[in-house]
Design a protein around this motif. Structure first.
Motif, PDB file in Angstrom:
ATOM      1  N   GLY A 155      29.711  31.292 101.740  1.00 42.94           N
ATOM      2  CA  GLY A 155      30.906  30.479 101.898  1.00 42.94           C
ATOM      3  C   GLY A 155      31.850  31.055 102.931  1.00 42.94           C
ATOM      4  N   MET A 156      31.942  32.386 102.983  1.00 37.28           N
ATOM      5  CA  MET A 156      32.816  33.024 103.956  1.00 37.28           C
ATOM      6  C   MET A 156      32.341  32.757 105.385  1.00 37.28           C
ATOM      7  N   VAL A 157      31.023  32.772 105.615  1.00 38.91           N
ATOM      8  CA  VAL A 157      30.514  32.512 106.965  1.00 38.91           C
ATOM      9  C   VAL A 157      30.678  31.038 107.319  1.00 38.91           C
ATOM     10  N   ASP A 158      30.504  30.135 106.339  1.00 36.80           N
ATOM     11  CA  ASP A 158      30.804  28.722 106.591  1.00 36.80           C
ATOM     12  C   ASP A 158      32.272  28.561 106.977  1.00 36.80           C
ATOM     13  N   MET A 159      33.148  29.268 106.278  1.00 37.12           N
ATOM     14  CA  MET A 159      34.571  29.231 106.597  1.00 37.12           C
ATOM     15  C   MET A 159      34.817  29.761 107.998  1.00 37.12           C
ATOM     16  N   LEU A 160      34.126  30.839 108.384  1.00 40.26           N
ATOM     17  CA  LEU A 160      34.259  31.392 109.724  1.00 40.26           C
ATOM     18  C   LEU A 160      33.851  30.366 110.777  1.00 40.26           C
ATOM     19  N   GLY A 161      32.739  29.656 110.532  1.00 41.48           N
ATOM     20  CA  GLY A 161      32.314  28.640 111.480  1.00 41.48           C
ATOM     21  C   GLY A 161      33.352  27.551 111.658  1.00 41.48           C
ATOM     22  N   LEU A 162      33.974  27.117 110.564  1.00 41.90           N
ATOM     23  CA  LEU A 162      34.974  26.055 110.662  1.00 41.90           C
ATOM     24  C   LEU A 162      36.285  26.569 111.247  1.00 41.90           C
ATOM     25  N   VAL A 163      36.588  27.854 111.053  1.00 41.47           N
ATOM     26  CA  VAL A 163      37.750  28.449 111.737  1.00 41.47           C
ATOM     27  C   VAL A 163      37.522  28.438 113.243  1.00 41.47           C
ATOM     28  N   LEU A 164      36.307  28.789 113.673  1.00 40.90           N
ATOM     29  CA  LEU A 164      35.985  28.722 115.103  1.00 40.90           C
ATOM     30  C   LEU A 164      36.127  27.294 115.623  1.00 40.90           C
ATOM     31  N   MET A 165      35.712  26.317 114.806  1.00 45.81           N
ATOM     32  CA  MET A 165      35.838  24.917 115.225  1.00 45.81           C
ATOM     33  C   MET A 165      37.306  24.528 115.390  1.00 45.81           C
ATOM     34  N   GLU A 222      26.690  23.917 109.090  1.00 45.26           N
ATOM     35  CA  GLU A 222      26.326  22.520 109.280  1.00 45.26           C
ATOM     36  C   GLU A 222      27.545  21.608 109.250  1.00 45.26           C
ATOM     37  N   ALA A 223      28.617  22.059 108.625  1.00 40.77           N
ATOM     38  CA  ALA A 223      29.824  21.239 108.531  1.00 40.77           C
ATOM     39  C   ALA A 223      30.501  21.057 109.881  1.00 40.77           C
ATOM     40  N   ALA A 224      30.193  21.922 110.868  1.00 42.56           N
ATOM     41  CA  ALA A 224      30.839  21.840 112.188  1.00 42.56           C
ATOM     42  C   ALA A 224      30.102  20.918 113.150  1.00 42.56           C
ATOM     43  N   VAL A 225      29.012  20.311 112.706  1.00 39.83           N
ATOM     44  CA  VAL A 225      28.241  19.443 113.598  1.00 39.83           C
ATOM     45  C   VAL A 225      29.041  18.198 113.975  1.00 39.83           C
ATOM     46  N   VAL A 226      30.138  17.930 113.276  1.00 40.74           N
ATOM     47  CA  VAL A 226      30.981  16.768 113.579  1.00 40.74           C
ATOM     48  C   VAL A 226      31.975  17.055 114.697  1.00 40.74           C
ATOM     49  N   PHE A 227      31.996  18.257 115.249  1.00 37.77           N
ATOM     50  CA  PHE A 227      32.983  18.610 116.275  1.00 37.77           C
ATOM     51  C   PHE A 227      32.980  17.631 117.456  1.00 37.77           C
ATOM     52  N   PRO A 228      31.809  17.248 117.992  1.00 37.55           N
ATOM     53  CA  PRO A 228      31.835  16.264 119.088  1.00 37.55           C
ATOM     54  C   PRO A 228      32.494  14.949 118.686  1.00 37.55           C
ATOM     55  N   LEU A 229      32.315  14.522 117.427  1.00 37.34           N
ATOM     56  CA  LEU A 229      32.946  13.277 116.976  1.00 37.34           C
ATOM     57  C   LEU A 229      34.474  13.408 116.966  1.00 37.34           C
ATOM     58  N   LEU A 230      34.972  14.595 116.586  1.00 39.58           N
ATOM     59  CA  LEU A 230      36.423  14.807 116.624  1.00 39.58           C
ATOM     60  C   LEU A 230      36.955  14.621 118.037  1.00 39.58           C
ATOM     61  N   LEU A 231      36.234  15.183 119.019  1.00 39.79           N
ATOM     62  CA  LEU A 231      36.670  15.062 120.413  1.00 39.79           C
ATOM     63  C   LEU A 231      36.602  13.617 120.882  1.00 39.79           C
ATOM     64  N   MET A 232      35.528  12.913 120.524  1.00 40.55           N
ATOM     65  CA  MET A 232      35.376  11.523 120.955  1.00 40.55           C
ATOM     66  C   MET A 232      36.472  10.634 120.372  1.00 40.55           C
ATOM     67  N   ILE A 233      36.767  10.825 119.085  1.00 42.21           N
ATOM     68  CA  ILE A 233      37.824  10.027 118.448  1.00 42.21           C
ATOM     69  C   ILE A 233      39.165  10.297 119.131  1.00 42.21           C
ATOM     70  N   HIS A 234      39.397  11.551 119.480  1.00 43.61           N
ATOM     71  CA  HIS A 234      40.657  11.882 120.141  1.00 43.61           C
ATOM     72  C   HIS A 234      40.738  11.238 121.523  1.00 43.61           C
ATOM     73  N   GLU A 235      39.636  11.253 122.265  1.00 40.59           N
ATOM     74  CA  GLU A 235      39.638  10.639 123.592  1.00 40.59           C
ATOM     75  C   GLU A 235      39.882   9.128 123.505  1.00 40.59           C
ATOM     76  N   ILE A 236      39.324   8.506 122.486  1.00 36.76           N
ATOM     77  CA  ILE A 236      39.535   7.063 122.306  1.00 36.76           C
ATOM     78  C   ILE A 236      40.984   6.765 121.932  1.00 36.76           C
ATOM     79  N   ALA A 237      41.543   7.597 121.068  1.00 34.94           N
ATOM     80  CA  ALA A 237      42.869   7.302 120.510  1.00 34.94           C
ATOM     81  C   ALA A 237      44.022   7.734 121.403  1.00 34.94           C
ATOM     82  N   ARG A 238      43.870   8.864 122.115  1.00 31.84           N
ATOM     83  CA  ARG A 238      45.031   9.440 122.798  1.00 31.84           C
ATOM     84  C   ARG A 238      44.649  10.021 124.152  1.00 31.84           C
ATOM     85  N   PRO A 239      44.883   9.287 125.252  1.00 36.32           N
ATOM     86  CA  PRO A 239      44.762   9.919 126.573  1.00 36.32           C
ATOM     87  C   PRO A 239      45.866  10.958 126.741  1.00 36.32           C
ATOM     88  N   ASN A 240      45.694  11.875 127.700  1.00 30.91           N
ATOM     89  CA  ASN A 240      46.713  12.912 127.865  1.00 30.91           C
ATOM     90  C   ASN A 240      47.943  12.346 128.583  1.00 30.91           C
TER      91      ASN A 240
END
Length: 540
Positions: A143-153, A187-205
């Protein structure tokens, strides 16, 4: 010059408050023992040697076996920590505190980026710091390493937000490095690209630009991950493990959104989750007439929250004390959404100076409530046997909980109680070969060798291709001096492993068996092998 200096001073003060809360609530986890799974992972031969790094990418080992996941960097991290920390539990749990501290810092920075308000960022970070779902990450090595991966995300997400907003020619190198590490760590961080895509759709800089290349590059990394998972992990077992994936997805939302840690009174916490969702929807309706930027921010964070629960669709259903580690990012987005919504509603309802104080006071109530639940539940995971006894008492019909209790009794020196739990499981499901297989260890521990042999033979009758059961029979017979009979069982196990494509394991197993037989038959080795346990290759 004065404003950045004041901002840095405020950041340091706020982080000191957040880290003090983390230390007060989770500090006693440093003195916890290893969990049942931790003992299994650290005893896994492949993890104990970091030179197996390349094998981590082609073999599921350690934590990956428990969750049917492809997480080579998780195994590599545990291997490096084993090299540095050995079997000192307090060092691993201390490192988990540091990891969570960095996670809280990332949460503060992201909240500050979106809200542009230090008070809201502090309340969000505090609420996230004491969230009860972090118990799984703080009390378990995997669990700690899973947490580390999501902290990196989360840090990758923060770098992405800052670079796309402030630097037109940013290279996004840190986004790629941290994002790749996160995806192959949990495996929980595999959604990272989706987070970026949703942000690009919702909010240009601010300049109206969208940075699709970063999202596409990370999507390519996620595709590589799925290719590795397909080649090295996907089996019939994975399909069965993910059968309740839709149910697991909805449970994940309830656990991330609900108030508390659903154990004693799960139905009450379900009501809490429904209440929170109702508050969220009503708040969105109230604020719908606000500025488009405000409303799009709420929709963006809500979308991110749902996306962070999506991995449950491929991982399947787990108990909350396991699933919580995969909801680390989802818990943050809920805290950000919840805190922001409270402050926005207060600012709409009353005058601004008073609105901030009222919003902070209301969020502080939930911070105290979250903290009390965390402190209460953390005490139950300090002793593995007591924890599983409690879980069986709460969920008497849950076979997984009872199996974990049997394994805990077995691992922590009470084979008689372990045998009782295995017997109850067999009464419920007489065709479960794995229970007979695991029960053999408890019977060997109490020196009931004939019954242990019968348990393994029953496992083989139920599951004829059970190579591990054949191999344990080989070790048991060799231990009892029946060398020829043991050799026949060993050859049967090797033949089955070869048919299953486990050529390396088959060769190593046969060498280990022959070495064991030689050590038992040579007179000069009698003294050193006296009282030895039979070969048990099924143990990690």
């Amino acid at each position: 010059m004065t404003e950045p200096r004041e901002e840095k001073k405020g950041f340091r003060t706020h982080m000191a408050v957040c880290l003090a809360a983390v230390a007060c609530l989770f500090g006693r986890a440093v003195f916890h023992e290893f969990s049942l799974e931790d003992v299994a992972f650290l005893n896994w031969g492949i993890i104990q040697d970091p030179r197996n790094f390349l094998r981590f990418w082609t073999t599921i080992a350690g934590p990956s076996v428990q969750t049917f996941s492809y997480t080579p960097l998780k195994t590599a991290c545990l291997s490096l920590m084993y090299l540095g920390f050995g079997t000192q539990a307090y060092l691993y749990h201390g490192f988990a505190l540091i990891v969570h501290g960095f996670g809280v810092a990332a949460a503060y920075q992201i909240a500050r980026f979106f809200t542009k308000n230090g008070t809201i960022a502090l309340c969000t970070a505090l609420l996230f710091a004491v969230h009860p779902l972090h118990i799984g990450g703080m009390s378990s090595l995997a669990g700690m390493v899973d947490m580390l991966g999501l902290v990196l995300m989360l840090w990758a997400l923060w770098h992405y937000l800052i670079l796309r907003e402030n630097d037109e020619h940013a290279s996004f190198l840190w986004v790629y490095v941290l994002g790749c590490a996160a995806i192959f760590m949990t495996e929980a961080a595999v959604v990272f690209p989706l987070l970026l895509m949703i942000h690009e759709i919702a909010r240009p800089n601010a300049r109206g630009r969208r940075y699709w290349r970063t999202a596409i590059m990370m999507a390519a990394v996620a595709l590589l991950y799925f290719i590795g998972r397909y080649f090295f992990v996907v089996t019939e077992d994975v399909v069965s493990a993910s059968a309740g994936s839709l149910q697991a997805f909805f449970k994940g939302i309830i656990w991330a959104v609900g108030i508390g840690y659903p154990q004693e009174l799960p139905e009450r916490f379900l009501y809490g989750a429904i209440g929170c969702l109702a508050f969220l929807l009503s708040g969105l309706c109230v604020l719908k007439q606000e500025q488009n930027e405000t409303y799009s921010f709420l929709k963006l964070i809500g979308g991110w929250l749902l996306v962070c629960v999506l991995p449950f669709l491929i991982m399947g259903d787990f108990p909350v004390y396991v699933a919580g580690r995969y909801l680390y990012a989802a818990a943050f987005f809920w805290c950000l959404l919840f805190s922001s919504l409270i402050f926005m509603i207060m600012q709409r309802s009353i005058d601004r100076p008073l609105a901030v104080k009222a919003g902070a006071s209301l969020v502080m109530f939930f911070i105290v409530f979250y903290g009390a639940l965390t402190f209460y539940n953390l005490g139950f995971v300090s002793l593995p046997v007591a924890f599983y006894e409690r879980m069986v008492k709460l969920y008497p019909d849950d076979e997984k909980m009872r199996l974990d209790l049997a394994r805990a009794y077995q691992a922590y020196g009470d084979p008689a109680k372990s045998f009782v739990q295995y017997s109850q499981l067999i009464k419920r499901d007489p065709k479960n070969a794995d229970v007979y297989f695991m029960m053999e260890r408890s019977l060997v521990a109490v020196k009931n060798y004939e019954m242990a042999q019968e348990a393994l033979q029953q496992a083989i009758r139920i599951k004829p291709d059970f190579a591990e059961a054949y191999y344990n029979l080989a070790g048991l017979n060799a231990f009892l001096g029946r060398y020829e009979e043991g050799r026949n069982y060993a050859l049967s196990a090797v033949r089955l492993w070869q048919q299953q494509g486990k050529i390396l394991e088959a060769g190593q197993a046969l060498d280990a068996f022959e070495g064991f037989v030689i050590s038992k038959t040579q007179p000069e080795s009698q003294e050193t092998t006296k009282g030895s346990a039979p070969l048990d290759p099924s143990s990690p």
